[in-house]
Design a protein around this motif. Structure first.
Motif, PDB file in Angstrom:
ATOM      1  N   GLU A  96       0.809  -1.145   0.065  1.00 56.84           N
ATOM      2  CA  GLU A  96       0.291   0.184  -0.001  1.00 56.84           C
ATOM      3  C   GLU A  96       0.704   1.237  -0.157  1.00 56.84           C
ATOM      4  OE1 GLU A  96      -3.719   1.908   2.572  1.00 56.84           O
ATOM      5  OE2 GLU A  96      -2.778   0.143   3.336  1.00 56.84           O
ATOM      6  N   PRO A  97       0.525   2.207  -0.826  1.00 56.04           N
ATOM      7  CA  PRO A  97       1.337   3.326  -1.034  1.00 56.04           C
ATOM      8  C   PRO A  97       1.557   4.200   0.689  1.00 56.04           C
ATOM      9  CG  PRO A  97       0.203   3.075  -2.736  1.00 56.04           C
ATOM     10  CD  PRO A  97      -0.429   2.212  -1.966  1.00 56.04           C
ATOM     11  N   ARG A  98       2.363   4.524   1.060  1.00 56.53           N
ATOM     12  CA  ARG A  98       2.835   5.338   2.259  1.00 56.53           C
ATOM     13  C   ARG A  98       2.456   6.756   1.969  1.00 56.53           C
ATOM     14  NH1 ARG A  98       8.352   2.728   3.966  1.00 56.53           N
ATOM     15  NH2 ARG A  98       7.755   0.897   5.044  1.00 56.53           N
ATOM     16  N   GLY A  99       2.162   7.255   2.893  1.00 55.14           N
ATOM     17  CA  GLY A  99       2.015   8.676   3.174  1.00 55.14           C
ATOM     18  C   GLY A  99       1.141   9.458   2.217  1.00 55.14           C
ATOM     19  N   ARG A 100       0.130   8.948   1.684  1.00 56.26           N
ATOM     20  CA  ARG A 100      -0.675   9.520   0.578  1.00 56.26           C
ATOM     21  C   ARG A 100       0.065   9.766  -0.864  1.00 56.26           C
ATOM     22  NH1 ARG A 100      -4.177  14.230   3.113  1.00 56.26           N
ATOM     23  NH2 ARG A 100      -5.260  13.884   1.173  1.00 56.26           N
ATOM     24  N   LYS A 101       0.918   8.814  -0.980  1.00 55.96           N
ATOM     25  CA  LYS A 101       1.663   9.002  -2.388  1.00 55.96           C
ATOM     26  C   LYS A 101       0.699   8.530  -3.498  1.00 55.96           C
ATOM     27  CE  LYS A 101       5.913   7.994  -4.490  1.00 55.96           C
ATOM     28  NZ  LYS A 101       7.264   7.715  -4.543  1.00 55.96           N
ATOM     29  N   ILE A 102       1.071   9.179  -4.517  1.00 53.37           N
ATOM     30  CA  ILE A 102       0.213   9.160  -5.701  1.00 53.37           C
ATOM     31  C   ILE A 102       0.380   7.607  -6.449  1.00 53.37           C
ATOM     32  CG2 ILE A 102      -0.399   9.791  -8.148  1.00 53.37           C
ATOM     33  CD1 ILE A 102       0.027  12.724  -6.775  1.00 53.37           C
ATOM     34  N   LEU A 103      -0.526   6.933  -6.670  1.00 54.56           N
ATOM     35  CA  LEU A 103      -0.289   5.876  -7.616  1.00 54.56           C
ATOM     36  C   LEU A 103      -0.560   6.326  -9.148  1.00 54.56           C
ATOM     37  CD1 LEU A 103      -2.357   2.656  -6.470  1.00 54.56           C
ATOM     38  CD2 LEU A 103       0.299   3.084  -6.591  1.00 54.56           C
ATOM     39  N   ARG A 126      -1.839   5.890 -13.009  1.00 58.13           N
ATOM     40  CA  ARG A 126      -2.943   5.288 -13.707  1.00 58.13           C
ATOM     41  C   ARG A 126      -3.023   4.037 -13.264  1.00 58.13           C
ATOM     42  NH1 ARG A 126      -4.044   4.854 -20.127  1.00 58.13           N
ATOM     43  NH2 ARG A 126      -6.189   3.894 -19.983  1.00 58.13           N
ATOM     44  N   PHE A 127      -4.331   3.664 -12.916  1.00 52.40           N
ATOM     45  CA  PHE A 127      -4.564   1.993 -12.626  1.00 52.40           C
ATOM     46  C   PHE A 127      -4.340   1.526 -13.858  1.00 52.40           C
ATOM     47  CE2 PHE A 127      -7.866   3.017  -9.053  1.00 52.40           C
ATOM     48  CZ  PHE A 127      -6.608   3.694  -8.066  1.00 52.40           C
ATOM     49  N   GLY A 128      -3.628   0.372 -13.501  1.00 50.13           N
ATOM     50  CA  GLY A 128      -3.198  -0.485 -14.764  1.00 50.13           C
ATOM     51  C   GLY A 128      -1.979  -1.320 -14.354  1.00 50.13           C
ATOM     52  N   ASN A 184       0.185  -4.741 -10.889  1.00 48.04           N
ATOM     53  CA  ASN A 184      -1.006  -3.797 -11.352  1.00 48.04           C
ATOM     54  C   ASN A 184      -1.298  -2.765 -10.151  1.00 48.04           C
ATOM     55  OD1 ASN A 184      -3.904  -4.028 -12.589  1.00 48.04           O
ATOM     56  ND2 ASN A 184      -4.288  -3.755 -10.487  1.00 48.04           N
ATOM     57  N   ALA A 185      -1.256  -1.638 -10.727  1.00 49.89           N
ATOM     58  CA  ALA A 185      -1.555  -0.485  -9.507  1.00 49.89           C
ATOM     59  C   ALA A 185      -3.125  -0.241  -9.782  1.00 49.89           C
ATOM     60  CB  ALA A 185      -0.873   0.908  -9.992  1.00 49.89           C
ATOM     61  N   GLY A 186      -3.919  -0.386  -8.450  1.00 51.09           N
ATOM     62  CA  GLY A 186      -5.231  -0.158  -8.551  1.00 51.09           C
ATOM     63  C   GLY A 186      -5.965  -0.630  -7.527  1.00 51.09           C
ATOM     64  N   ILE A 187      -7.021  -1.103  -7.396  1.00 50.52           N
ATOM     65  CA  ILE A 187      -7.959  -1.546  -6.564  1.00 50.52           C
ATOM     66  C   ILE A 187      -8.468  -2.932  -6.825  1.00 50.52           C
ATOM     67  CG2 ILE A 187      -8.762   0.562  -5.949  1.00 50.52           C
ATOM     68  CD1 ILE A 187     -11.294   0.326  -7.602  1.00 50.52           C
ATOM     69  N   SER A 234     -14.428  -5.492  -3.563  1.00 47.87           N
ATOM     70  CA  SER A 234     -14.810  -4.386  -3.766  1.00 47.87           C
ATOM     71  C   SER A 234     -14.429  -3.190  -2.671  1.00 47.87           C
ATOM     72  CB  SER A 234     -16.469  -4.479  -3.723  1.00 47.87           C
ATOM     73  OG  SER A 234     -16.788  -5.286  -2.378  1.00 47.87           O
ATOM     74  N   GLU A 235     -13.469  -3.651  -2.092  1.00 49.26           N
ATOM     75  CA  GLU A 235     -12.951  -2.740  -0.760  1.00 49.26           C
ATOM     76  C   GLU A 235     -12.274  -1.252  -1.529  1.00 49.26           C
ATOM     77  OE1 GLU A 235      -9.759  -4.499   1.039  1.00 49.26           O
ATOM     78  OE2 GLU A 235     -11.077  -6.153   1.846  1.00 49.26           O
ATOM     79  N   HIS A 236     -12.082  -1.071  -2.732  1.00 48.04           N
ATOM     80  CA  HIS A 236     -11.628   0.287  -3.461  1.00 48.04           C
ATOM     81  C   HIS A 236     -10.232   0.691  -2.609  1.00 48.04           C
ATOM     82  CE1 HIS A 236     -14.888   0.692  -6.316  1.00 48.04           C
ATOM     83  NE2 HIS A 236     -15.899   0.250  -5.084  1.00 48.04           N
ATOM     84  N   LYS A 237      -9.591  -0.561  -2.032  1.00 47.17           N
ATOM     85  CA  LYS A 237      -8.125  -0.077  -1.575  1.00 47.17           C
ATOM     86  C   LYS A 237      -7.034  -0.070  -2.315  1.00 47.17           C
ATOM     87  CE  LYS A 237      -5.083  -1.591   2.239  1.00 47.17           C
ATOM     88  NZ  LYS A 237      -4.789  -2.816   3.123  1.00 47.17           N
ATOM     89  N   LYS A 238      -6.222   1.141  -2.442  1.00 49.54           N
ATOM     90  CA  LYS A 238      -5.433   1.381  -3.527  1.00 49.54           C
ATOM     91  C   LYS A 238      -4.069   0.502  -3.246  1.00 49.54           C
ATOM     92  CE  LYS A 238      -6.875   6.020  -4.649  1.00 49.54           C
ATOM     93  NZ  LYS A 238      -6.477   7.530  -4.801  1.00 49.54           N
ATOM     94  N   LEU A 239      -3.645  -0.085  -4.177  1.00 48.99           N
ATOM     95  CA  LEU A 239      -2.481  -1.069  -3.920  1.00 48.99           C
ATOM     96  C   LEU A 239      -1.742  -1.365  -5.006  1.00 48.99           C
ATOM     97  CD1 LEU A 239      -4.180  -4.282  -2.180  1.00 48.99           C
ATOM     98  CD2 LEU A 239      -2.824  -2.560  -0.846  1.00 48.99           C
ATOM     99  N   LEU A 240      -0.541  -1.663  -4.970  1.00 48.42           N
ATOM    100  CA  LEU A 240       0.311  -2.140  -5.902  1.00 48.42           C
ATOM    101  C   LEU A 240       0.590  -3.625  -5.816  1.00 48.42           C
ATOM    102  CD1 LEU A 240       2.077  -1.718  -8.488  1.00 48.42           C
ATOM    103  CD2 LEU A 240       3.916  -1.210  -7.048  1.00 48.42           C
ATOM    104  N   GLU A 241       0.122  -4.338  -6.518  1.00 45.83           N
ATOM    105  CA  GLU A 241       0.311  -5.987  -6.599  1.00 45.83           C
ATOM    106  C   GLU A 241       1.445  -6.220  -7.730  1.00 45.83           C
ATOM    107  OE1 GLU A 241      -2.434  -9.889  -6.583  1.00 45.83           O
ATOM    108  OE2 GLU A 241      -3.100  -8.014  -7.616  1.00 45.83           O
ATOM    109  N   VAL A 242       2.452  -6.969  -7.175  1.00 46.58           N
ATOM    110  CA  VAL A 242       3.582  -7.073  -8.038  1.00 46.58           C
ATOM    111  C   VAL A 242       3.893  -8.751  -8.361  1.00 46.58           C
ATOM    112  CG1 VAL A 242       4.387  -4.847  -8.182  1.00 46.58           C
ATOM    113  CG2 VAL A 242       5.354  -6.558  -6.411  1.00 46.58           C
TER     114      VAL A 242
END
Length: 296
Positions: A199-206, A208-210, A228-231, A237-245
């Motif tokens: 999960e991005p720290r400190g409100r860091k911007i992800l 474009r989701f993709g 994959n950057a996104g939700i 359906s949590e809409h939690k922003k994550l980066l999955e690698v």
């Protein structure tokens, strides 16, 4: 480098070369300001960067900004943009903050720098008070990329469309996300491609989701990967922003470890598929894209 939060904590009485701004990206334009106060620092002044923190999504976390400035300047001040700061008259800011608190001998700002109540302060005002308070003013022109000025808004624009290559050119360094690997649903492992979620720290911007090719640092070593950057709309359906690698060639257990993922190339936008089987087919295509990209 000394690091402090809040201008009231600054107590050094030495003459300083000060630069001020948001510094939310430390991009190539910001680096020109840093270089100038470093130049004054070699002449005997203390180099001080005062960063106004706006409490919003940013291109850099405070920890990342601190790490990038380590060894470059003498002092980094993280200055929360409170109501008190916002309502301070520009003349008071010059007298009370720049002169009395920071002992500024040199003030270095960009052409669009503004400060004080209703942004009444600007480079011209700084020059008008320079003789009275005994400091010099350097107004640094914008760095350009082609015909456009480099700015944080330009970088945000590039990231919003997934153009991480352009973002890297504007920043002067790769855009990356650092975080602790979280325990997820382990769906990737079930489907044959174990992934790591951060999960991005400190409100860091992800960006474009993709899906992106990435380079992933684990325990000090860099690996090729696809992320994959996104939700993850297909499976949650949590809409939690994550980066999955997914990391090529890594077979260890990274749960709880801190990893960094650098974005290399955008492949495709994030999509909500009809089900897990359709998702699996697209992920297999993504992995093949990653292998070709890295020549694996």
């Amino acid at each position: 480098m000394q690091y402090i939060t809040g201008i009231e904590s600054y107590e050094c009485g030495e003459k300083t070369a000060v630069t001020l701004g948001k510094f939310d990206g430390l991009h190539r334009g910001h680096q020109k300001l840093v270089d100038k106060i470093r130049e004054y620092g070699r002449e005997g002044c203390r180099s001080v960067l005062c960063a106004f923190d706006m409490d919003r999504e940013s291109l850099l976390t405070q920890d990342e900004r601190r790490a990038k400035l380590e060894g470059q300047i003498d002092c980094l001040i993280s200055y929360p943009f409170t109501t008190e700061v916002r309502l301070m008259e520009a003349e008071d800011f010059i007298r009370d903050i720049l002169v009395r608190k920071l002992h500024a001998a040199h003030v270095v700002v960009g052409t669009d720098f503004s400060f004080g109540y209703r942004k009444r302060g600007n480079p011209q005002m700084l020059r008008e008070y320079a003789a009275q308070y005994g400091y010099t003013v350097d107004v640094i022109e914008k760095e350009k990329c082609g015909e456009r000025d480099i700015s944080s808004s330009y970088i945000r624009e590039a990231l919003s469309v997934g153009n991480v290559r352009l973002a890297e050119r504007l920043l002067g360094y790769p855009y990356e996300i650092t975080g602790i690997v979280e325990h997820g649903r382990q769906l990737g492992r079930t489907l044959g491609f174990p992934t790591m979620n951060i999960e991005p720290r400190g409100r860091k911007i992800l960006p474009r989701f993709g899906v992106y090719t990435c380079r992933v640092r684990i325990d000090g070593k860099w690996y090729p990967g696809i992320g994959n950057a996104g939700i993850k709309p297909t499976v949650t359906s949590e809409h939690k922003k994550l980066l999955e690698v997914y990391v090529f060639g890594y077979e260890g257990d990274a749960y709880g470890a801190e990893i960094t993922a650098r974005f290399c190339e955008f492949e495709r936008p994030e999509t909500k598929f009809s089900g897990v089987e359709e998702l699996r087919k697209h992920v297999m295509n993504d992995m093949e894209f990653g292998r070709k990209y890295f020549g694996l």
